[in-house]
Design a protein around this motif. Structure first.
Motif, PDB file in Angstrom:
ATOM      1  N   GLY A 135       2.466   2.154 -14.197  1.00  0.00           N
ATOM      2  CA  GLY A 135       2.312   2.567 -12.804  1.00  0.00           C
ATOM      3  C   GLY A 135       3.615   2.894 -12.112  1.00  0.00           C
ATOM      4  N   SER A 162       0.834  -1.207   0.000  1.00  0.00           N
ATOM      5  CA  SER A 162       0.000   0.000   0.000  1.00  0.00           C
ATOM      6  C   SER A 162       0.867   1.255   0.000  1.00  0.00           C
ATOM      7  CB  SER A 162      -0.938   0.009   1.215  1.00  0.00           C
ATOM      8  OG  SER A 162      -0.216   0.013   2.422  1.00  0.00           O
ATOM      9  N   LYS A 203      -0.411  -1.790  -6.960  1.00  0.00           N
ATOM     10  CA  LYS A 203      -1.792  -2.048  -6.561  1.00  0.00           C
ATOM     11  C   LYS A 203      -2.179  -3.487  -6.879  1.00  0.00           C
ATOM     12  CE  LYS A 203      -5.414  -0.244  -4.622  1.00  0.00           C
ATOM     13  NZ  LYS A 203      -5.340   0.306  -3.257  1.00  0.00           N
ATOM     14  N   GLY A 244       1.947   2.511  -3.610  1.00  0.00           N
ATOM     15  CA  GLY A 244       1.001   3.208  -4.476  1.00  0.00           C
ATOM     16  C   GLY A 244       0.494   2.392  -5.653  1.00  0.00           C
ATOM     17  N   LEU A 245       0.107   3.099  -6.714  1.00  0.00           N
ATOM     18  CA  LEU A 245      -0.604   2.513  -7.855  1.00  0.00           C
ATOM     19  C   LEU A 245       0.187   1.417  -8.559  1.00  0.00           C
ATOM     20  CD1 LEU A 245      -3.150   2.677  -9.620  1.00  0.00           C
ATOM     21  CD2 LEU A 245      -1.980   4.404 -11.005  1.00  0.00           C
ATOM     22  N   GLU A 273      -0.833  -5.538  -4.090  1.00  0.00           N
ATOM     23  CA  GLU A 273      -1.588  -5.321  -2.855  1.00  0.00           C
ATOM     24  C   GLU A 273      -2.923  -6.068  -2.900  1.00  0.00           C
ATOM     25  OE1 GLU A 273      -3.581  -1.733  -0.185  1.00  0.00           O
ATOM     26  OE2 GLU A 273      -2.771  -1.295  -2.167  1.00  0.00           O
ATOM     27  N   LEU A 274      -3.659  -5.894  -3.997  1.00  0.00           N
ATOM     28  CA  LEU A 274      -4.976  -6.516  -4.116  1.00  0.00           C
ATOM     29  C   LEU A 274      -4.876  -8.038  -4.149  1.00  0.00           C
ATOM     30  CD1 LEU A 274      -6.646  -4.113  -6.705  1.00  0.00           C
ATOM     31  CD2 LEU A 274      -7.077  -4.239  -4.248  1.00  0.00           C
TER      32      LEU A 274
END
Length: 207
Positions: free
Chosen positions: A155, A50, A57, A53-54, A60-61
């Protein structure tokens, strides 16, 4: 846990405990790593994704959801080996959403963090974008479809600076690198332990 623990402190301490545990199994092969114990340690790593950042992502997900699914599976399966054996019996080892597949992806997440830390520490002149790009190429890119690789590449330009990442993690550069080194050293035996479980059941690691 050490006083005033930061996310990196908690991660390093937790994986040092895991590494000590799995290394002790070499003396007693009847012992197996509990799935809930692994999940507790892995859940601490989520904050790193997290903080990136993007660009990360996807990690993270995917990582968070799979740790959560494995934690739920731990209510039924006590150890890592039992989830492999259950999927082997049901011919679902590589099936989407299977516990064996989820464990492989979580292991990949741990390895991604290890590679990122190694690159981060290689030189202070190395930008976080360069470190993250190299780590992703080494660990995840070979297993991701083109669309995901392109999204991650785009990203990378949104990554925080080294200084901003350290600020996000409430760390100074010198202390952060010491804790990163602790994680690198401790995660190795844990990742090796997971890999050997698959190999012991004649499951390849190239997926």
């Amino acid at each position: 846990m050490e006083n005033g623990a930061t996310p990196l402190s908690a991660i390093a301490e937790s994986f040092e405990g895991l590494a000590k545990l799995v290394c002790s199994f070499k003396e007693d092969s009847s012992q197996q790593l509990r799935l809930d114990v692994l999940c507790d340690a892995c859940s601490l790593v989520s904050v790193l994704f997290s903080s990136l950042g993007l660009a990360f992502k996807f990690a993270e997900l995917e990582y968070v959801s799979k740790v959560r699914d494995l934690l739920e599976a731990s209510k039924k399966h006590e150890t890592l080996l039992t989830i492999l054996d259950d999927d082997i019996a049901n011919d679902t080892v590589k099936a989407p959403g299977s516990n064996s597949r989820n464990l492989r992806r979580v292991r990949q997440g741990l390895d991604l963090v290890r590679a990122l830390f190694e690159q981060f520490m290689s030189t202070e002149e190395y930008s976080l974008k360069e470190a993250a790009s190299t780590a992703y190429t080494q660990v995840c890119a070979p297993y991701h479809p083109w669309t995901v690789r392109m999204a991650v590449s785009a990203g990378m330009y949104t990554l925080p600076t080294r200084e901003q990442l350290l600020l996000n993690l409430n760390e100074t550069n010198q202390l952060a690198e010491k804790k990163m080194k602790r994680y690198i050293d401790a995660s190795g035996p844990v990742i090796e332990y997971i890999d050997k479980l698959y190999i012991s059941r004649n499951i390849s690691l190239d997926w």
